[in-house]
Design an enzyme around this catalytic site. Structure first.
Site, PDB file in Angstrom:
ATOM      1  N   THR A   8       0.846  -1.190   0.000  1.00 32.20           N
ATOM      2  CA  THR A   8       0.000   0.000   0.000  1.00 32.20           C
ATOM      3  C   THR A   8       0.881   1.240   0.000  1.00 32.20           C
ATOM      4  OG1 THR A   8      -1.684  -1.201   1.273  1.00 32.20           O
ATOM      5  CG2 THR A   8      -1.847   1.206   1.239  1.00 32.20           C
ATOM      6  N   TYR A   9       0.582   2.165  -0.903  1.00 33.15           N
ATOM      7  CA  TYR A   9       1.349   3.400  -1.016  1.00 33.15           C
ATOM      8  C   TYR A   9       0.769   4.458  -0.105  1.00 33.15           C
ATOM      9  CZ  TYR A   9       4.053   1.217  -4.511  1.00 33.15           C
ATOM     10  OH  TYR A   9       4.926   0.358  -5.123  1.00 33.15           O
ATOM     11  N   LEU A  10       1.675   5.221   0.503  1.00 34.85           N
ATOM     12  CA  LEU A  10       1.303   6.259   1.456  1.00 34.85           C
ATOM     13  C   LEU A  10       1.514   7.627   0.822  1.00 34.85           C
ATOM     14  CD1 LEU A  10       3.104   4.780   4.595  1.00 34.85           C
ATOM     15  CD2 LEU A  10       0.776   4.327   3.780  1.00 34.85           C
ATOM     16  N   ASP A  44      -2.396   6.578   0.248  1.00 35.38           N
ATOM     17  CA  ASP A  44      -2.733   7.394  -0.907  1.00 35.38           C
ATOM     18  C   ASP A  44      -4.005   6.796  -1.495  1.00 35.38           C
ATOM     19  OD1 ASP A  44      -3.015   8.572  -3.393  1.00 35.38           O
ATOM     20  OD2 ASP A  44      -0.906   8.344  -3.957  1.00 35.38           O
TER      21      ASP A  44
END
Length: 169
Positions: free
Chosen positions: A37-39, A92
């Site tokens: 998971t992208y932050l 994000d």
């Protein structure tokens, strides 16, 4: 795995969907279920990853800064499950979580990583980490390369989290 900050040099290839049972049977092959998971991050790319091995789950926080098409500075830390959950609040929301299964196995003095994604049935991605950008290496003969995608940002996991490449093979 220990926390590390390194310069990572890698080549990436789009390959035909592999025989995953064959890969699993290779000596030294490790199968890892990955959720990435992208932050939200102002500089570079920050993500959290849950990696599920046969008998354990490990959580990571990773920050990458691109140096060249093949190289990036990577700062990776093992984190607790609690910290992982807290960081997910900073995700994000314009990007999906990327799910994949990684088959990592030794070949020709390198570790070959083959990432299989649930959204593709005809292709996968092979990565190999190198000591230098001009280091020679061999692709295993049981892998069918479609094309090299090193530097093609469409095939980065960060880009795939936003838009899946569907071009004809």
């Amino acid at each position: 795995m220990k926390d590390k900050q390194i310069t990572e040099i890698e080549r990436k290839f789009l390959i035909k969907y592999p025989d995953t049972e064959f890969l699993r049977g290779l000596e030294g092959c490790e199968r890892i279920g990955i959720s990435q998971t992208y932050l939200l991050c102002d500089d570079g790319s920050m993500r959290v990853r849950r990696s599920v091995y046969d008998d354990k789950t490990v959580y990571y926080r990773n920050i990458k800064k691109r140096i060249s098409d093949m190289s990036h500075l990577e700062d990776e830390k093992v984190i607790s499950e609690e910290t992982y959950g807290e960081l997910l609040f900073c995700r994000d929301t314009s990007r999906n979580t990327v799910e994949k299964t990684r088959y990592a196995f030794p070949f020709g003095g390198h570790i070959i990583e083959v990432d299989v994604y649930p959204f593709w049935s005809d292709r996968a991605v092979l990565e190999v980490e190198l000591e230098s950008e001009d280091e020679a290496f061999d692709i295993p003969p049981f892998i069918s390369v479609i094309k090299e995608v090193t530097g093609d940002k469409r095939y980065s996991n960060k880009a795939l989290a936003k838009k899946i490449v569907t071009e004809e093979l």
